[in-house]
Design a protein around this motif. Structure first.
Motif, mmCIF file in Angstrom:
data_model
loop_
_atom_site.group_PDB
_atom_site.id
_atom_site.type_symbol
_atom_site.label_atom_id
_atom_site.label_comp_id
_atom_site.label_asym_id
_atom_site.label_seq_id
_atom_site.Cartn_x
_atom_site.Cartn_y
_atom_site.Cartn_z
ATOM 1 N N ILE A 1 42.974 47.831 37.609
ATOM 2 C CA ILE A 1 44.375 48.147 37.302
ATOM 3 C C ILE A 1 45.259 47.963 38.531
ATOM 4 O O ILE A 1 46.425 47.579 38.420
ATOM 5 N N LEU A 2 44.707 48.237 39.713
ATOM 6 C CA LEU A 2 45.478 48.060 40.946
ATOM 7 C C LEU A 2 45.875 46.608 41.158
ATOM 8 O O LEU A 2 46.851 46.322 41.868
ATOM 9 N N ALA A 3 45.138 45.687 40.542
ATOM 10 C CA ALA A 3 45.453 44.255 40.629
ATOM 11 C C ALA A 3 46.239 43.772 39.419
ATOM 12 O O ALA A 3 47.246 43.075 39.559
ATOM 13 N N THR A 4 45.789 44.139 38.233
ATOM 14 C CA THR A 4 46.435 43.616 37.021
ATOM 15 C C THR A 4 47.848 44.147 36.825
ATOM 16 O O THR A 4 48.670 43.510 36.167
ATOM 17 N N LYS B 1 54.070 36.854 42.576
ATOM 18 C CA LYS B 1 55.132 36.019 43.112
ATOM 19 C C LYS B 1 55.878 35.231 42.039
ATOM 20 O O LYS B 1 56.931 34.659 42.297
ATOM 21 N N ASN B 2 55.328 35.204 40.831
ATOM 22 C CA ASN B 2 55.968 34.483 39.736
ATOM 23 C C ASN B 2 56.888 35.368 38.913
ATOM 24 O O ASN B 2 57.421 34.939 37.892
ATOM 25 N N GLY B 3 57.044 36.610 39.340
ATOM 26 C CA GLY B 3 57.910 37.530 38.614
ATOM 27 C C GLY B 3 57.207 38.288 37.514
ATOM 28 O O GLY B 3 57.826 39.104 36.818
ATOM 29 N N GLY B 4 55.920 38.040 37.343
ATOM 30 C CA GLY B 4 55.160 38.750 36.324
ATOM 31 C C GLY B 4 54.244 39.792 36.949
ATOM 32 O O GLY B 4 54.516 40.320 38.029
ATOM 33 N N LYS B 5 53.144 40.073 36.257
ATOM 34 C CA LYS B 5 52.176 41.040 36.755
ATOM 35 C C LYS B 5 50.811 40.391 36.906
ATOM 36 O O LYS B 5 50.460 39.487 36.152
ATOM 37 N N GLY B 6 50.052 40.889 37.876
ATOM 38 C CA GLY B 6 48.675 40.471 38.029
ATOM 39 C C GLY B 6 48.413 39.630 39.251
ATOM 40 O O GLY B 6 49.018 38.572 39.432
ATOM 41 N N VAL B 7 47.527 40.134 40.109
ATOM 42 C CA VAL B 7 47.038 39.371 41.260
ATOM 43 C C VAL B 7 45.516 39.331 41.164
ATOM 44 O O VAL B 7 44.905 40.175 40.502
#
Length: 428
Positions: free
Chosen positions: A355-358, A363-369
């Motif tokens: 969850i800490l990543a998702t 950088k694309n303005g969305g969520k999730g690394v």
């Protein structure tokens, strides 16, 4: 300069950290009550010049931020909560602590039965190593200590409390989120895996209803204990008869509560059900089957009203990013050699780490690394080898057992190295 050379030059003497581990082990805190661990972690990070420490994130959560020039941002995570388990290891530093759980008001013996004390200690020694080696890497390091992992609430709470919000806790957005877990594997070993690494877990409290009365007149009642017993037996067929044998799933009824005495038929029974699945399709099918069975058994028993479903926790799938995992695995292979397994079996348990990543903004303005999670062993290597050869692996205490206690070395040294190697794989 190689990562192994950096560690050799900068890794601190681990003897004080061994003592710290024992102190943490003797002072566990239940989920939402991890005050000693959080205060200890904050104290150690503040002693490292340059770390910005931010506390009380989603409860007892905290981060330490070390900015060291231009480069990638890496977040390393350790969980810090303990369990309501009475320790039976017999160790001289065994926990004797009892604590009233703020969730239900009951007092429990408390133990670090899942190794989170080893996670904390490894992380603090890794932070010291990376702090001492700043001349050899560039970028931003985030050390994160997360509460309430055992009840799947800590990562969500830190996100909800504004972990990444620039106006709140302002944690730098990571390019990669990294974490690890000590497991009942040979100490000194580490294991990575691309893709599915930990199951999803869904837990429910289900109350079914009957009609109470005198035990001598069962025909005047609807017995919820018998109803619950039929549900429990029937649920055993979900995995064996409704799940593809090539898939993995577990359905466990871990608790049943009904009545207070033997001569009274109760009016209700409460079951606590835990479900583990490794694919979204199986998760959906298993949860649907459980609800169908409970509903049908209630109807078959002529239950006077619909069952009450109360979700108690939900862990997401842990699916390791291919690129990030391969980067870490390549670095592990160079440092650990044949002590690293790049095809480590998936964990049987579940984690809220992802969850800490998702939920991190990208950088694309969305969520999730991207993220990856790995395991490292905590069992004395000789003991593990003997059990493997004799076919007595069931004698090795597993996580959440009252006998679970990682051997301090080489477990601690391996945990420290793994965190440092993984971080430097992105920062050098």
């Amino acid at each position: 300069m190689t990562i192994t050379s950096i560690i050799s030059d900068s890794k601190p003497d681990l003897q004080p950290y061994e003592e710290l581990y024992k102190e943490l082990h003797q002072n566990p805190g239940l989920s939402l009550q991890e005050h000693f661990a959080a205060e200890t972690a904050a104290k150690y990070l503040r002693e490292l010049d340059g770390f910005e420490v931010r506390t009380n994130i989603g409860g007892t959560g905290l981060i330490g931020i070390l900015k060291n020039g231009e480069g990638k941002t890496v977040l390393l995570r350790a969980d810090i909560d303990a369990l309501p388990v009475e320790e039976l290891t017999g160790l001289p530093y065994a926990s004797k602590k009892k604590e009233v759980d703020v969730e239900d008001g009951n007092e429990y013996s408390v133990m670090h039965a899942c190794g989170h004390d080893m996670h904390i200690t490894s992380m603090l020694a890794a932070a010291k190593t990376l702090h001492s080696s700043q001349k050899d890497w560039k970028g931003t390091l985030v050390i994160l200590f997360q509460p309430n992992e055992e009840r799947a609430g800590g990562a969500k709470a830190m996100i909800a409390d504004g972990l990444y919000d620039p106006k709140k806790h302002a944690c730098p957005i990571p390019d990669a989120v990294l974490g690890q877990h000590v497991m009942p594997l040979a100490s000194g070993t580490v294991g990575t895996r691309v893709g599915s690494f930990a199951s999803a877990a869904d837990s429910f409290r289900v109350t079914v209803y009957g009609r109470g009365g005198h035990a001598s007149q069962p025909h005047m009642t609807i017995d919820p204990v018998v109803l619950a017993a039929h549900i429990i037996v029937r649920l055993q067929t979900v995995v064996s008869r409704e799940v593809n044998p090539r898939e993995a799933a577990v359905v466990t009824v871990g608790s049943i509560i009904s009545g207070r005495t033997e001569n009274i038929i109760s009016s209700e029974a409460t079951l606590k059900i835990n479900v583990r699945t490794v694919t979204p399709e199986t998760r959906k099918a298993v949860l649907s089957a459980i609800k169908r069975i409970v509903k049908a058994e209630c109807e078959a028993s002529n239950s006077p009203k619909e069952p009450l479903w109360e979700p108690t926790s939900s862990f997401p799938f842990t699916i390791n990013d291919e690129e990030v995992t391969n980067t870490v695995a390549a670095a592990f292979a160079k440092h650990f050699g044949d002590q690293h397994d790049s095809e480590s079996p998936p964990l049987g348990g579940s984690e809220d780490f992802s969850i800490l990543a998702t939920e991190a903004p990208n950088k694309n303005g969305g969520k999730g690394v991207p993220y990856t999670y790995w395991n490292f062993g905590g069992v004395d290597p000789k003991k593990y080898k003997d059990a493997l050869e004799k076919g007595t692996m069931s004698d090795i205490p597993i996580n959440h057992s009252a006998y679970f206690a990682p051997v301090i070395q080489p477990t601690l040294s391996t945990g420290v190295d793994a965190l440092v190697v993984a971080a430097l794989a992105f920062l050098t």
